[in-house]
Design an enzyme around this catalytic site. Sequence first.
Site, short mmCIF file in Angstrom:
data_model
loop_
_atom_site.label_atom_id
_atom_site.label_comp_id
_atom_site.label_asym_id
_atom_site.label_seq_id
_atom_site.Cartn_x
_atom_site.Cartn_y
_atom_site.Cartn_z
N HIS A 52 -26.82 -5.64 25.16
CA HIS A 52 -25.36 -5.64 25.34
C HIS A 52 -24.82 -7.06 25.57
O HIS A 52 -23.77 -7.23 26.17
CB HIS A 52 -24.94 -4.73 26.51
N LYS B 45 -15.19 -32.43 18.47
CA LYS B 45 -15.74 -31.16 18.03
C LYS B 45 -16.93 -31.31 17.09
O LYS B 45 -16.93 -32.15 16.20
CB LYS B 45 -14.67 -30.32 17.32
#
Length: 492
Positions: free
Chosen positions: A155, A282
């Site tokens: 999960h 980035k």
Amino acid sequence: MSDILRRGRLDSLPDEEIMRYTSSMEDDKWIFDSDVLVDFAHTAMLKEQGIIPADDCAKILDGLKRIREEGIDSLDHSYEDIHISLEARLIDMAGEDVGGRMHSGRSRNDEVATCIRLRLRKEVLELAEEMLQLVNTMAKIASENHDTIMPGYTHLQHAQPTTLAHHIMGHAESLGRDVERILGCLDRINRCPLGAAAFASTGFPIDRSRTAELLGFEEVMQNSMDAVSGRDFLLETASVLANIMIEMSRISEELVLWSSTEFGFIELSDQYASTSSIMPQKKNPDTAELVRGKSGIAVGSLMSLLTVCKSLPMSYNRDMQDASPHIWKSVENTRASVRIMAGMLDSMKVNKNNMKVQASTGFTTATELADTLVRECGVPFRTAHQIVGVLAKEDVEPTLEDIEAVGQTVLGESLTEKGLNEDMVKQALDPMLNIQKRKVTGGPAPEAMKASIDNFGIKTGMWTEEVERIRNHTTDSHEKLMQIVEDYIQQK
């Protein structure tokens, strides 16, 4: 009317819009070379069976050779498909009394089915080789990371400690099954429909086994209606491609997550990253994102193929023309994605320390602590599960005293009196010791992983041998066909 196909039965040509709508010439570039090979084999067989004279055979083969050298761009694209365009070009070169004999005992229906199978065999065989490179790359990374501890997830929540070797081999095993599926596809692709003609075979004394042999097919299809109308091999291949791309998407998703600051598990090579047009700091995992996105092409192609092929009556229907573009698009994107993924994984940097730190957070050793209570104290697992569940609420690593207190509350008994001690707790809470205990087949313990990787290597070796066998068989057949073409041309 000059159109060699329409001039008998039909009195007019389609207008430009109808031609664009019905023509497959744009997509037929995929099968141009296959079409010439099919023509080579069929013509040689016609000569051998005495259906056409040796001199006509030589002229046809010589013309086909020239067409092949000129390429598809030299053909007249006003025809509706590659087959008629190629035949028309041959007739222009050799005359109708010669070139017009090539199509004896054959239809476009069996011709196109054979061409598609030939080209798809080539593509899927090369995909198999690329897949083997990918899984071997993954096995290599795994063999170098037996002791690289990381959190395992369910999960997407920290679950139990594992290793990078264990995690990446999970993906490798899944992709290995795709290699097996590819080999199964190849078996069913590699069957020859040529000679089935329109659907009811032909009255000419053709030799279907001979053309199958010359084209490197493993066997001849046994029912002529099925031979021209069956497209299940496309559906099967498209399904395998979609399966591969779903797995590619899963791996890509993890690479994207693992590249983030929140995870920091890996850093992709600059080759597979981009930057921002406005934010200079980035480093974006764009290539992995694109692989993830391109899975939609494979899934969409499969759905399109299923829709095209459903409810088609026997035998050939023009709907099938729209099937081929979907498989070519899917196979092209899947092959590119597999190659890109192999490069991304092979060149990525693994941040082992970040993985190790995260392997201990979120009480990932809770299961082993519960197992310890079962083994050492004789507590039922469900009770041990309750005790450790209560401890997990505190979000801190429990001490022996903490465990003892909760045990008293849940059991009304002392766990230390049942045999629990400080050393047992310490071992249960150690991520590496957790991993080393899990040495059953398929587990993450280094010794289990080494055995798993060795076993995987045996399987990849067997797959490689089968791919090489098919590769050698098709190459030998192609060389034999081309030698026959040259020999027959010299008989002019």
